[in-house]
Design a protein around this motif. Structure first.
Motif, PDB file in Angstrom:
ATOM      1  N   LYS A 164     -67.945 -18.473  -8.207  1.00 18.19           N
ATOM      2  CA  LYS A 164     -66.787 -18.216  -8.751  1.00 18.19           C
ATOM      3  C   LYS A 164     -65.843 -17.676  -7.544  1.00 18.19           C
ATOM      4  O   LYS A 164     -66.497 -16.959  -6.612  1.00 18.19           O
ATOM      5  N   LEU A 165     -64.586 -18.276  -7.847  1.00 15.03           N
ATOM      6  CA  LEU A 165     -63.725 -17.628  -6.792  1.00 15.03           C
ATOM      7  C   LEU A 165     -63.340 -16.297  -6.881  1.00 15.03           C
ATOM      8  O   LEU A 165     -62.998 -15.706  -7.761  1.00 15.03           O
ATOM      9  N   LYS A 166     -62.742 -15.618  -5.724  1.00 17.08           N
ATOM     10  CA  LYS A 166     -62.158 -14.302  -5.499  1.00 17.08           C
ATOM     11  C   LYS A 166     -61.149 -14.247  -6.439  1.00 17.08           C
ATOM     12  O   LYS A 166     -60.564 -15.273  -6.623  1.00 17.08           O
ATOM     13  N   LYS A 167     -60.836 -13.176  -7.336  1.00 18.85           N
ATOM     14  CA  LYS A 167     -59.847 -13.216  -7.935  1.00 18.85           C
ATOM     15  C   LYS A 167     -58.622 -12.893  -7.125  1.00 18.85           C
ATOM     16  O   LYS A 167     -58.709 -12.334  -5.922  1.00 18.85           O
ATOM     17  N   ASP A 168     -57.281 -13.222  -7.641  1.00 18.78           N
ATOM     18  CA  ASP A 168     -56.066 -12.834  -7.137  1.00 18.78           C
ATOM     19  C   ASP A 168     -55.876 -13.626  -5.659  1.00 18.78           C
ATOM     20  O   ASP A 168     -55.035 -13.070  -4.995  1.00 18.78           O
ATOM     21  N   GLN A 197     -62.963 -28.870  -6.659  1.00 19.12           N
ATOM     22  CA  GLN A 197     -64.049 -29.026  -7.452  1.00 19.12           C
ATOM     23  C   GLN A 197     -64.601 -27.625  -8.013  1.00 19.12           C
ATOM     24  O   GLN A 197     -65.045 -27.330  -9.131  1.00 19.12           O
ATOM     25  N   LEU A 198     -64.548 -26.784  -7.042  1.00 19.07           N
ATOM     26  CA  LEU A 198     -65.194 -25.333  -7.441  1.00 19.07           C
ATOM     27  C   LEU A 198     -64.081 -24.754  -8.593  1.00 19.07           C
ATOM     28  O   LEU A 198     -64.782 -24.108  -9.472  1.00 19.07           O
ATOM     29  N   LYS A 199     -63.079 -24.894  -8.415  1.00 20.80           N
ATOM     30  CA  LYS A 199     -62.074 -24.383  -9.469  1.00 20.80           C
ATOM     31  C   LYS A 199     -61.998 -24.884 -10.571  1.00 20.80           C
ATOM     32  O   LYS A 199     -62.150 -24.369 -11.824  1.00 20.80           O
ATOM     33  N   LYS A 200     -62.902 -26.061 -11.024  1.00 22.90           N
ATOM     34  CA  LYS A 200     -63.237 -26.662 -12.062  1.00 22.90           C
ATOM     35  C   LYS A 200     -64.555 -26.323 -12.544  1.00 22.90           C
ATOM     36  O   LYS A 200     -65.167 -26.727 -13.605  1.00 22.90           O
ATOM     37  N   ALA A 216     -67.353 -26.375 -10.741  1.00 21.21           N
ATOM     38  CA  ALA A 216     -68.542 -27.212  -9.769  1.00 21.21           C
ATOM     39  C   ALA A 216     -69.648 -26.289  -9.276  1.00 21.21           C
ATOM     40  O   ALA A 216     -69.571 -25.229  -8.839  1.00 21.21           O
ATOM     41  N   THR A 217     -70.972 -26.977  -9.615  1.00 21.56           N
ATOM     42  CA  THR A 217     -72.200 -26.230  -8.990  1.00 21.56           C
ATOM     43  C   THR A 217     -72.324 -26.893  -7.337  1.00 21.56           C
ATOM     44  O   THR A 217     -71.707 -27.937  -7.158  1.00 21.56           O
ATOM     45  N   PHE A 218     -73.395 -26.373  -6.702  1.00 25.42           N
ATOM     46  CA  PHE A 218     -73.659 -26.919  -5.363  1.00 25.42           C
ATOM     47  C   PHE A 218     -74.130 -28.268  -5.601  1.00 25.42           C
ATOM     48  O   PHE A 218     -73.459 -29.096  -4.735  1.00 25.42           O
ATOM     49  N   SER A 219     -75.103 -28.545  -6.404  1.00 21.98           N
ATOM     50  CA  SER A 219     -75.234 -29.994  -6.659  1.00 21.98           C
ATOM     51  C   SER A 219     -73.864 -30.809  -6.994  1.00 21.98           C
ATOM     52  O   SER A 219     -74.032 -32.031  -6.534  1.00 21.98           O
ATOM     53  N   ASP A 220     -73.151 -30.399  -7.766  1.00 20.45           N
ATOM     54  CA  ASP A 220     -71.888 -31.275  -8.215  1.00 20.45           C
ATOM     55  C   ASP A 220     -71.047 -31.426  -6.891  1.00 20.45           C
ATOM     56  O   ASP A 220     -70.478 -32.604  -6.781  1.00 20.45           O
ATOM     57  N   LEU A 221     -70.953 -30.563  -6.092  1.00 21.79           N
ATOM     58  CA  LEU A 221     -70.411 -30.568  -4.803  1.00 21.79           C
ATOM     59  C   LEU A 221     -70.662 -31.902  -3.863  1.00 21.79           C
ATOM     60  O   LEU A 221     -70.086 -32.695  -3.377  1.00 21.79           O
ATOM     61  N   VAL A 222     -72.107 -31.609  -3.802  1.00 20.02           N
ATOM     62  CA  VAL A 222     -72.673 -32.738  -2.799  1.00 20.02           C
ATOM     63  C   VAL A 222     -72.791 -34.289  -3.593  1.00 20.02           C
ATOM     64  O   VAL A 222     -72.469 -35.127  -2.789  1.00 20.02           O
ATOM     65  N   LYS A 223     -72.867 -34.270  -4.881  1.00 21.87           N
ATOM     66  CA  LYS A 223     -72.539 -35.624  -5.470  1.00 21.87           C
ATOM     67  C   LYS A 223     -71.082 -35.925  -5.258  1.00 21.87           C
ATOM     68  O   LYS A 223     -70.861 -37.247  -5.145  1.00 21.87           O
ATOM     69  N   TYR A 224     -70.010 -35.063  -5.384  1.00 17.27           N
ATOM     70  CA  TYR A 224     -68.748 -35.354  -5.297  1.00 17.27           C
ATOM     71  C   TYR A 224     -68.550 -36.076  -3.875  1.00 17.27           C
ATOM     72  O   TYR A 224     -67.942 -37.176  -3.617  1.00 17.27           O
ATOM     73  N   LEU A 225     -68.932 -35.549  -2.813  1.00 17.38           N
ATOM     74  CA  LEU A 225     -68.873 -35.771  -1.537  1.00 17.38           C
ATOM     75  C   LEU A 225     -69.593 -37.397  -1.384  1.00 17.38           C
ATOM     76  O   LEU A 225     -69.107 -38.358  -0.872  1.00 17.38           O
ATOM     77  N   VAL A 226     -70.759 -37.613  -1.830  1.00 20.13           N
ATOM     78  CA  VAL A 226     -71.564 -38.777  -1.735  1.00 20.13           C
ATOM     79  C   VAL A 226     -70.619 -39.877  -2.193  1.00 20.13           C
ATOM     80  O   VAL A 226     -70.440 -41.105  -1.919  1.00 20.13           O
ATOM     81  N   ASP A 227     -70.088 -39.602  -3.445  1.00 24.04           N
ATOM     82  CA  ASP A 227     -69.238 -40.636  -4.403  1.00 24.04           C
ATOM     83  C   ASP A 227     -68.017 -40.916  -3.795  1.00 24.04           C
ATOM     84  O   ASP A 227     -67.605 -42.091  -3.499  1.00 24.04           O
ATOM     85  N   GLU A 228     -67.378 -39.643  -3.437  1.00 20.87           N
ATOM     86  CA  GLU A 228     -65.923 -39.979  -2.929  1.00 20.87           C
ATOM     87  C   GLU A 228     -65.698 -40.412  -1.712  1.00 20.87           C
ATOM     88  O   GLU A 228     -64.550 -41.276  -1.458  1.00 20.87           O
ATOM     89  N   LEU A 261     -65.479 -16.806  -1.999  1.00 22.22           N
ATOM     90  CA  LEU A 261     -66.406 -17.465  -3.148  1.00 22.22           C
ATOM     91  C   LEU A 261     -67.634 -16.417  -3.322  1.00 22.22           C
ATOM     92  O   LEU A 261     -68.115 -15.996  -2.356  1.00 22.22           O
ATOM     93  N   ILE A 262     -67.996 -16.357  -4.397  1.00 21.87           N
ATOM     94  CA  ILE A 262     -69.267 -15.401  -4.882  1.00 21.87           C
ATOM     95  C   ILE A 262     -70.114 -16.345  -5.533  1.00 21.87           C
ATOM     96  O   ILE A 262     -69.663 -16.824  -6.543  1.00 21.87           O
ATOM     97  N   GLU A 263     -71.373 -16.253  -5.242  1.00 26.32           N
ATOM     98  CA  GLU A 263     -72.458 -16.821  -6.096  1.00 26.32           C
ATOM     99  C   GLU A 263     -72.676 -16.083  -7.227  1.00 26.32           C
ATOM    100  O   GLU A 263     -72.929 -14.939  -7.400  1.00 26.32           O
ATOM    101  N   LYS A 264     -72.507 -16.980  -8.357  1.00 30.40           N
ATOM    102  CA  LYS A 264     -72.971 -16.175  -9.641  1.00 30.40           C
ATOM    103  C   LYS A 264     -74.462 -15.901  -9.888  1.00 30.40           C
ATOM    104  O   LYS A 264     -75.326 -17.010  -9.459  1.00 30.40           O
ATOM    105  N   LYS A 265     -74.670 -14.979 -10.228  1.00 37.67           N
ATOM    106  CA  LYS A 265     -76.314 -14.614 -10.388  1.00 37.67           C
ATOM    107  C   LYS A 265     -76.689 -15.039 -11.781  1.00 37.67           C
ATOM    108  O   LYS A 265     -75.885 -14.807 -12.782  1.00 37.67           O
ATOM    109  N   PRO A 266     -77.795 -15.735 -11.822  1.00 35.75           N
ATOM    110  CA  PRO A 266     -78.289 -16.058 -13.053  1.00 35.75           C
ATOM    111  C   PRO A 266     -78.313 -14.725 -14.152  1.00 35.75           C
ATOM    112  O   PRO A 266     -78.811 -13.933 -13.554  1.00 35.75           O
ATOM    113  N   THR A 267     -77.940 -15.048 -15.338  1.00 37.19           N
ATOM    114  CA  THR A 267     -78.060 -13.960 -16.225  1.00 37.19           C
ATOM    115  C   THR A 267     -79.449 -14.065 -17.019  1.00 37.19           C
ATOM    116  O   THR A 267     -80.105 -15.084 -17.146  1.00 37.19           O
ATOM    117  N   LYS A 268     -80.104 -12.979 -17.017  1.00 39.74           N
ATOM    118  CA  LYS A 268     -81.381 -12.747 -17.317  1.00 39.74           C
ATOM    119  C   LYS A 268     -81.320 -12.861 -19.051  1.00 39.74           C
ATOM    120  O   LYS A 268     -80.665 -12.349 -19.484  1.00 39.74           O
TER     121      LYS A 268
END
Length: 97
Positions: free
Chosen positions: A7-11, A44-47, A49-61, A86-93
């Protein structure tokens, strides 16, 4: 591959000028500049995207290989996290046993 979510930092104030994106962090009064590729990843992050999504985006684009895309994505994410944009979201248990 990592499925990390972020998630992106607020404000943050974000403005695009041509291919560059400028990010102003009002809390620190620092203006950050992203080049065209970083700006694309930021969008992509604003939409959501996960880390994997970002990698795939670079490969494709950008038609680069997986290894370079992984390296570039890690570098980009690490820089944003170091700058506290940028803050990494912790998986919810799950409460299920």
């Amino acid at each position: 591959m990592k499925k990390s979510k972020y998630k992106l930092k607020k404000d943050l104030v974000v403005q695009q000028v041509n291919e560059e994106v400028f990010i102003f962090d009002g809390e620190t009064s620092i203006l950050h500049t992203l080049n065209e590729t970083a700006a694309d990843l930021f969008k992509q992050l604003k939409k959501g995207a996960t880390f994997s999504d970002l990698v795939k985006y670079l490969v494709d684009e950008y038609e680069i290989n997986q290894e370079k895309a992984l390296k570039d994505t890690k570098e980009f994410v690490d820089k944003l996290m170091k700058k506290k944009l940028l803050i990494e979201k912790k998986p919810t248990k799950s409460s299920h046993a």
